[in-house]
Motif scaffolding. Sequence first.
Motif, PDB file in Angstrom:
ATOM      1  N   UNK A 198       0.853  -1.185   0.000  1.00 39.34           N
ATOM      2  CA  UNK A 198       0.000   0.000   0.000  1.00 39.34           C
ATOM      3  C   UNK A 198       0.891   1.237   0.000  1.00 39.34           C
ATOM      4  N   UNK A 199       0.574   2.186  -0.874  1.00 37.30           N
ATOM      5  CA  UNK A 199       1.352   3.421  -0.909  1.00 37.30           C
ATOM      6  C   UNK A 199       0.435   4.573  -1.299  1.00 37.30           C
ATOM      7  N   UNK A 200       0.806   5.773  -0.975  1.00 41.19           N
ATOM      8  CA  UNK A 200      -0.048   6.926  -1.256  1.00 41.19           C
ATOM      9  C   UNK A 200      -0.299   7.067  -2.754  1.00 41.19           C
ATOM     10  N   UNK A 201      -1.471   7.557  -3.077  1.00 46.92           N
ATOM     11  CA  UNK A 201      -1.834   7.781  -4.466  1.00 46.92           C
ATOM     12  C   UNK A 201      -2.181   9.255  -4.633  1.00 46.92           C
ATOM     13  N   UNK A 202      -2.786   9.581  -5.757  1.00 49.98           N
ATOM     14  CA  UNK A 202      -3.189  10.965  -5.992  1.00 49.98           C
ATOM     15  C   UNK A 202      -4.344  11.333  -5.072  1.00 49.98           C
ATOM     16  N   UNK A 203      -4.420  12.596  -4.722  1.00 48.48           N
ATOM     17  CA  UNK A 203      -5.509  13.091  -3.901  1.00 48.48           C
ATOM     18  C   UNK A 203      -6.756  13.246  -4.779  1.00 48.48           C
ATOM     19  N   UNK A 204      -7.838  12.531  -4.409  1.00 45.38           N
ATOM     20  CA  UNK A 204      -9.056  12.534  -5.231  1.00 45.38           C
ATOM     21  C   UNK A 204      -9.604  13.945  -5.428  1.00 45.38           C
ATOM     22  N   UNK A 205      -9.641  14.735  -4.385  1.00 50.23           N
ATOM     23  CA  UNK A 205     -10.191  16.086  -4.480  1.00 50.23           C
ATOM     24  C   UNK A 205      -9.385  16.929  -5.465  1.00 50.23           C
ATOM     25  N   UNK A 206      -8.068  16.815  -5.421  1.00 53.32           N
ATOM     26  CA  UNK A 206      -7.221  17.582  -6.334  1.00 53.32           C
ATOM     27  C   UNK A 206      -7.428  17.128  -7.771  1.00 53.32           C
ATOM     28  N   UNK A 207      -7.566  15.808  -7.973  1.00 50.02           N
ATOM     29  CA  UNK A 207      -7.777  15.280  -9.324  1.00 50.02           C
ATOM     30  C   UNK A 207      -9.140  15.710  -9.852  1.00 50.02           C
ATOM     31  N   UNK A 208     -10.180  15.567  -9.031  1.00 49.20           N
ATOM     32  CA  UNK A 208     -11.526  15.924  -9.475  1.00 49.20           C
ATOM     33  C   UNK A 208     -11.655  17.419  -9.748  1.00 49.20           C
ATOM     34  N   UNK A 268      -9.645  19.139 -11.300  1.00 57.16           N
ATOM     35  CA  UNK A 268      -9.100  19.385 -12.639  1.00 57.16           C
ATOM     36  C   UNK A 268      -9.979  18.786 -13.738  1.00 57.16           C
ATOM     37  N   UNK A 269     -11.009  17.994 -13.358  1.00 56.12           N
ATOM     38  CA  UNK A 269     -11.853  17.328 -14.349  1.00 56.12           C
ATOM     39  C   UNK A 269     -12.845  18.308 -14.955  1.00 56.12           C
ATOM     40  N   UNK A 270     -13.119  18.181 -16.265  1.00 53.76           N
ATOM     41  CA  UNK A 270     -14.111  19.060 -16.891  1.00 53.76           C
ATOM     42  C   UNK A 270     -15.518  18.849 -16.324  1.00 53.76           C
ATOM     43  N   UNK A 271     -15.852  17.601 -15.963  1.00 49.72           N
ATOM     44  CA  UNK A 271     -17.178  17.313 -15.422  1.00 49.72           C
ATOM     45  C   UNK A 271     -17.061  16.132 -14.465  1.00 49.72           C
ATOM     46  N   UNK A 272     -17.564  16.288 -13.282  1.00 44.67           N
ATOM     47  CA  UNK A 272     -17.457  15.244 -12.267  1.00 44.67           C
ATOM     48  C   UNK A 272     -18.595  15.375 -11.265  1.00 44.67           C
ATOM     49  N   UNK A 273     -18.878  14.264 -10.580  1.00 47.22           N
ATOM     50  CA  UNK A 273     -19.833  14.327  -9.483  1.00 47.22           C
ATOM     51  C   UNK A 273     -19.100  14.335  -8.146  1.00 47.22           C
ATOM     52  N   UNK A 274     -17.810  14.498  -8.197  1.00 44.16           N
ATOM     53  CA  UNK A 274     -16.990  14.528  -6.997  1.00 44.16           C
ATOM     54  C   UNK A 274     -16.326  13.194  -6.702  1.00 44.16           C
ATOM     55  N   UNK A 275     -16.890  12.129  -7.263  1.00 47.08           N
ATOM     56  CA  UNK A 275     -16.333  10.797  -7.060  1.00 47.08           C
ATOM     57  C   UNK A 275     -15.838  10.206  -8.374  1.00 47.08           C
TER      58      UNK A 275
END
Length: 107
Positions: A78-88, A90-97
Motif C-alpha cells: 500500500x502506498x499513497x496515491x493521488x488526492x481525489x479532491x485535487x484530481x476531481x 481538474x476534471x471538466x465534469x465530475x460528481x466529486x467521485x
Amino acid sequence: MSADVSIEEVERVAELANLDLEADEKPRMQRDLNAILGYVAQLSELDTKGIEPMAQVSDLLDSIQDAGHGAELRTDALRPSLDRTAVMSQAPDTDGTFFKTPKVIER
C-alpha cells in the motif's frame, strides 16, 4: 492457415463492433485484418511442444529470477496515491467521485 478476409466479412465485423466504416476505410481494415490473421498463422507454426501453458507471468519471472537474471516484481504494498479532491478539481465534469463523460454509444 490462409488469412483471406473479404470486404463482406469486414463489413460484418464492423457491424458487430458497431463501427461505421467509410468506403475508403474498408480496404485498409481488410488489409489490417489479413495481416493480423497472417501473423496468428505464423505463431501457430511455432513448435510449442514441452512448453507448459502459462496463466500468470509471475511464474515465468520466478524462473528467470532463479536463473540469476534479476527480474522481479515490485513489492505489492500500500502506498499513497493521488488526492481525489485535487484530481476531481481538474476534471471538466465530475460528481466529486467519478469523471463524467459524454455518451459514446448510441444504440
